[in-house]
Design a protein around this motif. Structure first.
Motif, PDB file in Angstrom:
ATOM      1  N   LEU A   1      -7.848   4.235  -8.575  1.00 49.67           N
ATOM      2  CA  LEU A   1      -7.082   3.812  -7.555  1.00 49.67           C
ATOM      3  C   LEU A   1      -8.110   4.141  -6.099  1.00 49.67           C
ATOM      4  O   LEU A   1      -9.107   4.770  -6.245  1.00 49.67           O
ATOM      5  CB  LEU A   1      -5.916   5.161  -7.230  1.00 49.67           C
ATOM      6  CG  LEU A   1      -5.059   5.471  -8.406  1.00 49.67           C
ATOM      7  CD1 LEU A   1      -4.174   6.624  -8.261  1.00 49.67           C
ATOM      8  CD2 LEU A   1      -3.999   4.096  -8.662  1.00 49.67           C
TER       9      LEU A   1
ATOM     10  N   PHE B   1       1.776   4.771  -8.119  1.00 49.54           N
ATOM     11  CA  PHE B   1       0.509   5.239  -9.010  1.00 49.54           C
ATOM     12  C   PHE B   1       0.105   6.338  -8.576  1.00 49.54           C
ATOM     13  O   PHE B   1      -0.968   6.799  -9.221  1.00 49.54           O
ATOM     14  CB  PHE B   1      -0.657   4.086  -8.414  1.00 49.54           C
ATOM     15  CG  PHE B   1      -0.287   2.856  -9.001  1.00 49.54           C
ATOM     16  CD1 PHE B   1      -0.359   2.677 -10.205  1.00 49.54           C
ATOM     17  CD2 PHE B   1      -0.396   1.516  -8.059  1.00 49.54           C
ATOM     18  CE1 PHE B   1      -0.398   1.394 -10.792  1.00 49.54           C
ATOM     19  CE2 PHE B   1      -0.358   0.379  -8.644  1.00 49.54           C
ATOM     20  CZ  PHE B   1      -0.378   0.120 -10.065  1.00 49.54           C
ATOM     21  N   THR B   2       0.700   7.151  -7.661  1.00 47.09           N
ATOM     22  CA  THR B   2       0.126   8.603  -7.553  1.00 47.09           C
ATOM     23  C   THR B   2       0.789   9.599  -8.514  1.00 47.09           C
ATOM     24  O   THR B   2       0.272  10.732  -8.726  1.00 47.09           O
ATOM     25  CB  THR B   2       0.776   8.893  -6.009  1.00 47.09           C
ATOM     26  OG1 THR B   2       2.061   8.953  -6.025  1.00 47.09           O
ATOM     27  CG2 THR B   2       0.004   8.232  -5.014  1.00 47.09           C
TER      28      THR B   2
ATOM     29  N   LYS C   1      -9.564   8.222  -7.342  1.00 47.63           N
ATOM     30  CA  LYS C   1      -8.741   8.872  -8.170  1.00 47.63           C
ATOM     31  C   LYS C   1      -8.438   8.062  -9.358  1.00 47.63           C
ATOM     32  O   LYS C   1      -8.400   6.680  -9.277  1.00 47.63           O
ATOM     33  CB  LYS C   1      -7.319   9.388  -7.609  1.00 47.63           C
ATOM     34  CG  LYS C   1      -7.313  10.370  -6.593  1.00 47.63           C
ATOM     35  CD  LYS C   1      -6.248  10.626  -6.070  1.00 47.63           C
ATOM     36  CE  LYS C   1      -6.120  11.750  -4.834  1.00 47.63           C
ATOM     37  NZ  LYS C   1      -5.019  12.063  -4.375  1.00 47.63           N
TER      38      LYS C   1
ATOM     39  N   ASP D   1       0.810  -1.189   0.111  1.00 46.00           N
ATOM     40  CA  ASP D   1       0.019   0.035  -0.086  1.00 46.00           C
ATOM     41  C   ASP D   1       1.042   1.279  -0.216  1.00 46.00           C
ATOM     42  O   ASP D   1       0.416   2.193  -0.805  1.00 46.00           O
ATOM     43  CB  ASP D   1      -0.916  -0.028   1.166  1.00 46.00           C
ATOM     44  CG  ASP D   1      -2.124  -0.729   0.960  1.00 46.00           C
ATOM     45  OD1 ASP D   1      -2.404  -1.337  -0.036  1.00 46.00           O
ATOM     46  OD2 ASP D   1      -2.829  -1.185   1.870  1.00 46.00           O
ATOM     47  N   ARG D   2       1.906   1.144   0.920  1.00 42.76           N
ATOM     48  CA  ARG D   2       2.802   2.356   0.797  1.00 42.76           C
ATOM     49  C   ARG D   2       3.466   2.759  -0.590  1.00 42.76           C
ATOM     50  O   ARG D   2       3.522   3.944  -0.995  1.00 42.76           O
ATOM     51  CB  ARG D   2       3.662   2.160   1.949  1.00 42.76           C
ATOM     52  CG  ARG D   2       4.600   3.544   2.260  1.00 42.76           C
ATOM     53  CD  ARG D   2       5.812   3.391   3.286  1.00 42.76           C
ATOM     54  NE  ARG D   2       6.693   2.268   2.753  1.00 42.76           N
ATOM     55  CZ  ARG D   2       7.100   1.377   3.490  1.00 42.76           C
ATOM     56  NH1 ARG D   2       6.360   1.220   4.711  1.00 42.76           N
ATOM     57  NH2 ARG D   2       7.854   0.637   3.121  1.00 42.76           N
TER      58      ARG D   2
ATOM     59  N   LYS E   1       1.095  11.562 -11.774  1.00 45.70           N
ATOM     60  CA  LYS E   1       0.507  11.877 -12.960  1.00 45.70           C
ATOM     61  C   LYS E   1       1.255  11.716 -14.123  1.00 45.70           C
ATOM     62  O   LYS E   1       2.387  12.183 -14.104  1.00 45.70           O
ATOM     63  CB  LYS E   1      -0.439  13.049 -12.911  1.00 45.70           C
ATOM     64  CG  LYS E   1      -1.528  13.041 -11.825  1.00 45.70           C
ATOM     65  CD  LYS E   1      -2.606  14.316 -11.953  1.00 45.70           C
ATOM     66  CE  LYS E   1      -3.468  14.379 -10.934  1.00 45.70           C
ATOM     67  NZ  LYS E   1      -4.402  13.217 -10.908  1.00 45.70           N
TER      68      LYS E   1
ATOM     69  N   PHE F   1       0.466   2.994  -3.435  1.00 45.00           N
ATOM     70  CA  PHE F   1      -0.438   4.303  -3.117  1.00 45.00           C
ATOM     71  C   PHE F   1      -0.404   5.248  -2.082  1.00 45.00           C
ATOM     72  O   PHE F   1      -1.080   6.278  -2.085  1.00 45.00           O
ATOM     73  CB  PHE F   1      -1.723   3.515  -2.731  1.00 45.00           C
ATOM     74  CG  PHE F   1      -1.963   2.430  -3.551  1.00 45.00           C
ATOM     75  CD1 PHE F   1      -2.400   2.223  -4.901  1.00 45.00           C
ATOM     76  CD2 PHE F   1      -2.101   1.176  -2.842  1.00 45.00           C
ATOM     77  CE1 PHE F   1      -2.801   1.255  -5.605  1.00 45.00           C
ATOM     78  CE2 PHE F   1      -2.323  -0.174  -3.741  1.00 45.00           C
ATOM     79  CZ  PHE F   1      -2.461   0.193  -4.951  1.00 45.00           C
TER      80      PHE F   1
ATOM     81  N   LEU G   1      -6.351   6.294 -12.331  1.00 47.79           N
ATOM     82  CA  LEU G   1      -5.001   6.175 -12.755  1.00 47.79           C
ATOM     83  C   LEU G   1      -4.512   6.656 -14.083  1.00 47.79           C
ATOM     84  O   LEU G   1      -5.316   6.648 -15.138  1.00 47.79           O
ATOM     85  CB  LEU G   1      -4.903   4.520 -12.957  1.00 47.79           C
ATOM     86  CG  LEU G   1      -3.550   3.972 -13.365  1.00 47.79           C
ATOM     87  CD1 LEU G   1      -2.611   4.338 -12.510  1.00 47.79           C
ATOM     88  CD2 LEU G   1      -3.698   2.571 -13.628  1.00 47.79           C
TER      89      LEU G   1
ATOM     90  N   PRO H   1       1.985   8.600  -0.069  1.00 47.87           N
ATOM     91  CA  PRO H   1       2.139   9.923  -0.864  1.00 47.87           C
ATOM     92  C   PRO H   1       3.033   9.906  -1.904  1.00 47.87           C
ATOM     93  O   PRO H   1       2.846  10.654  -2.712  1.00 47.87           O
ATOM     94  CB  PRO H   1       2.550  10.647   0.493  1.00 47.87           C
ATOM     95  CG  PRO H   1       2.057   9.839   1.629  1.00 47.87           C
ATOM     96  CD  PRO H   1       2.035   8.592   1.122  1.00 47.87           C
ATOM     97  N   ASP H   2       4.292   9.053  -1.809  1.00 48.21           N
ATOM     98  CA  ASP H   2       4.999   9.089  -2.921  1.00 48.21           C
ATOM     99  C   ASP H   2       4.923   7.947  -3.493  1.00 48.21           C
ATOM    100  O   ASP H   2       6.117   7.302  -4.441  1.00 48.21           O
ATOM    101  CB  ASP H   2       6.524   9.291  -2.291  1.00 48.21           C
ATOM    102  CG  ASP H   2       6.865  10.730  -1.822  1.00 48.21           C
ATOM    103  OD1 ASP H   2       6.186  11.714  -2.387  1.00 48.21           O
ATOM    104  OD2 ASP H   2       7.485  10.536  -0.511  1.00 48.21           O
ATOM    105  N   GLY H   3       3.978   7.172  -3.503  1.00 51.42           N
ATOM    106  CA  GLY H   3       3.745   5.671  -4.023  1.00 51.42           C
ATOM    107  C   GLY H   3       3.934   5.996  -5.638  1.00 51.42           C
ATOM    108  O   GLY H   3       3.480   7.127  -6.322  1.00 51.42           O
TER     109      GLY H   3
END
Length: 177
Positions: free
Chosen positions: A80, A48-49, A84, A38-39, A51, A42, A86, A44-46
């Motif tokens: 996500l 999938f985040t 959000k 998860d970290r 763009k 997903f 992806l 904050p710096d994952g």
């Protein structure tokens, strides 16, 4: 095989695509655990985040079985956690035979089919010896100490089978420098 340049190929796809201005993220699936997924994916710096990113799943066969359904859900829905969307290209690579991993029930079949939209096989260096001079010249440019690649040296390099592939070639050239 390991050392054939899977990540370099993924970086080239990224560099020559409309997403080239977005980030290139690498997810080292061998280091991914159920507890850290998860970290890493997903947080904050994952991966999938980001763009407009290209996300490279290195050694995707190593994704834990417990994490695979979540990954499949995101790839299928393109959404996500939290709703959000992806916004990423996914490139996955492995040195394992994923079809065999599916048969052995170590990798989900539906995830395999989702990832196997376009397949590229990178042959080992011993099967593309014609590339050795080009690769060697490219790799030598990145060395801290220059070395000369004479025709005799290139002939020696072409005569070896390179079980470690491009990674081994790079190491030999670095040692020579």
């Amino acid at each position: 095989e390991t050392g054939t340049g899977k990540e370099l190929a993924a970086r080239a796809v990224h560099a020559y695509s409309p997403r080239r201005f977005g980030p290139f993220r690498v997810v080292d699936c061998a280091m991914l655990s159920e507890a850290t997924a998860d970290r890493e994916l997903f947080g904050p710096d994952g991966a999938f985040t980001a763009k407009g990113a290209t996300i490279f799943f290195d050694e995707v066969a190593e994704v834990p079985l417990a994490v695979q359904p979540k990954l499949l859900r995101i790839l299928e829905s393109k959404e996500l956690p939290g709703g959000k969307k992806l916004d990423a290209r996914i490139i996955a690579a492995t040195s394992r035979n994923l079809a065999e991993e599916v048969q052995q029930q170590r990798f989900r079949q539906d995830l395999f089919f989702r990832l196997a939209v376009a397949r590229v096989r990178l042959p080992p260096l011993r099967a593309r010896k014609i590339d050795i001079p080009i690769l060697a010249k490219h790799l030598v440019r990145g060395l801290s100490a220059p070395i000369e690649l004479s025709p005799q040296m290139l002939s020696l390099l072409e005569g070896y089978d390179w079980p470690g592939n491009v990674r081994e070639l790079r190491n030999v050239l670095e040692r020579g420098a």
